[in-house]
Design a protein around this motif. Structure first.
Motif, short mmCIF file in Angstrom:
data_model
loop_
_atom_site.label_atom_id
_atom_site.label_comp_id
_atom_site.label_asym_id
_atom_site.label_seq_id
_atom_site.Cartn_x
_atom_site.Cartn_y
_atom_site.Cartn_z
N VAL A 192 -8.16 52.57 -66.87
CA VAL A 192 -7.02 52.73 -65.89
C VAL A 192 -6.39 54.28 -66.45
CG1 VAL A 192 -4.48 52.45 -66.51
CG2 VAL A 192 -5.92 50.70 -66.27
N THR A 240 -8.20 57.17 -64.52
CA THR A 240 -7.41 56.88 -62.92
C THR A 240 -6.13 57.74 -63.51
OG1 THR A 240 -9.08 54.62 -62.89
CG2 THR A 240 -6.67 55.30 -61.31
N CYS A 249 -5.51 46.00 -63.56
CA CYS A 249 -6.38 45.95 -61.81
C CYS A 249 -5.37 46.35 -61.05
CB CYS A 249 -7.03 44.69 -61.22
SG CYS A 249 -8.59 44.28 -61.60
N ILE A 261 -5.14 50.32 -61.88
CA ILE A 261 -6.31 51.07 -60.87
C ILE A 261 -5.55 50.77 -59.58
CG2 ILE A 261 -8.35 50.63 -60.34
CD1 ILE A 261 -9.05 49.79 -63.27
N ASN A 318 -4.70 54.16 -57.23
CA ASN A 318 -5.90 55.27 -56.51
C ASN A 318 -5.18 55.88 -55.12
OD1 ASN A 318 -8.56 55.46 -58.20
ND2 ASN A 318 -8.68 53.59 -58.14
N SER A 343 -13.43 54.85 -60.34
CA SER A 343 -12.04 54.03 -60.48
C SER A 343 -11.83 52.70 -59.72
CB SER A 343 -10.69 54.60 -60.69
OG SER A 343 -9.98 53.94 -61.04
N PHE A 387 -12.41 48.72 -59.37
CA PHE A 387 -11.40 47.86 -59.98
C PHE A 387 -12.07 46.35 -58.84
CE2 PHE A 387 -8.89 46.74 -55.13
CZ PHE A 387 -7.83 45.63 -56.61
#
Length: 291
Positions: A82, A85, A159, A162, A166, A206, A210
């Motif tokens: 995280v 990211t 998750c 992320i 993203n 990243s 996930f």
């Protein structure tokens, strides 16, 4: 393969072009945490396959150390991803603040905060760990604490973070690419492609983190729900059939970063090639001197 890849990733991040960058801090710490977890998993699978006595059952100290480290890394590794990211999100979406926020010292500070949080979540688990009849065991309350922490802090929340970051990164890159295509001259397109090529591998790391974390999280959530609802044996058996696949996919998260980077970027391939060539040259020189 994961441990070897992580070692090569650490070697690559020590290159003078990369070690001063903020994201190298996250990847170096991920090398340590991921390699330790994979090593513990190798040890456990070796004990299970060859019917050896578990190292954790020798005494309470080893029991707490092994399970504590494993639990710590299960929390630490997703949040380091995280942090990586978030670092890429700031660099891509707010490039003017990159020199201020995306520095090596800021990355170290973020990693220390994540480490402190992971240690705090691990302490209750260590305090209640006991050795009962040669097996590590905890109280029923700590089991529910483990399930809640495993689902929320090492799966669902990281998750979700992320995924959101993203999506924002990809949207911004797409918009920036369209803007450059419309208003910039063709001579500047090479620089924009160079920028995208340097960002895309880290975004891909990243995204695949996930992808590998989510199935195991959903499977564990389903397992907990079946236990709470006291579902029939057939539903539990159906879930257990796919459990080995979910675990394998989950373990990929701890050994895939190096292979993703070298597969998606020629720049990283050149760096690791030069690093290994330099290492071999130094070793040959030392051998010649000793001879």
């Amino acid at each position: 393969m994961g441990v070897i890849g992580n070692a090569l990733l650490f070697t690559m991040m020590r290159d003078k072009k990369l070690k001063s960058l903020s994201y190298s801090v996250y990847l170096k710490l991920l090398f340590i945490s991921d390699s330790v977890l994979l090593s513990i998993k190798i040890l456990q699978e070796t004990e299970r396959t060859f019917a050896l006595r578990s190292l954790a059952s020798i005494n309470i100290g080893l029991c707490k150390i092994l399970f504590g480290i494993k639990f710590l890394i299960m929390v630490l590794s997703p949040w380091l991803m995280v942090g990586l990211t978030l670092d890429r999100y700031v660099c891509v979406c707010f490039p003017l603040t990159r020199e201020i926020l995306c520095t090596r010292m800021k990355a170290i500070a973020v990693c220390l905060c994540i480490l402190v949080l992971a240690v705090a979540l691990t302490v209750p688990f260590l305090v209640e760990m006991k050795l009962v009849r040669g097996k590590c065991a905890t109280s029923e309350g700590i089991r529910y604490y483990f399930i809640f922490t495993r689902l929320m802090f090492s799966s669902i929340l990281p998750c979700l973070a992320i995924l959101v970051l993203n999506i924002l990164i990809i949207i911004h890159i797409h918009r920036s690419h369209n803007f450059r295509s419309m208003f910039m001259r063709s001579g500047n397109k090479s620089s924009s492609r160079k920028l995208d090529s340097s960002t895309s591998p880290l975004v891909l790391v990243s995204v695949l983190a996930f992808v590998t974390l989510l199935p195991a999280s959903l499977a564990e959530a389903a397992e907990v729900s079946l236990i709470i609802l006291k579902a029939n044996v057939r539903a539990k058996a159906l879930l257990s059939k796919f459990w080995a696949f979910f675990v394998l996919l989950y373990l990929l998260n701890f050994g895939q970063n190096f292979y993703i980077l070298i597969a998606s970027s020629s720049n990283y391939r050149n760096i690791i090639r030069d690093r290994l060539a330099c290492y071999c040259l130094k070793r040959n020189r030392r051998n010649q001197q000793s001879s």
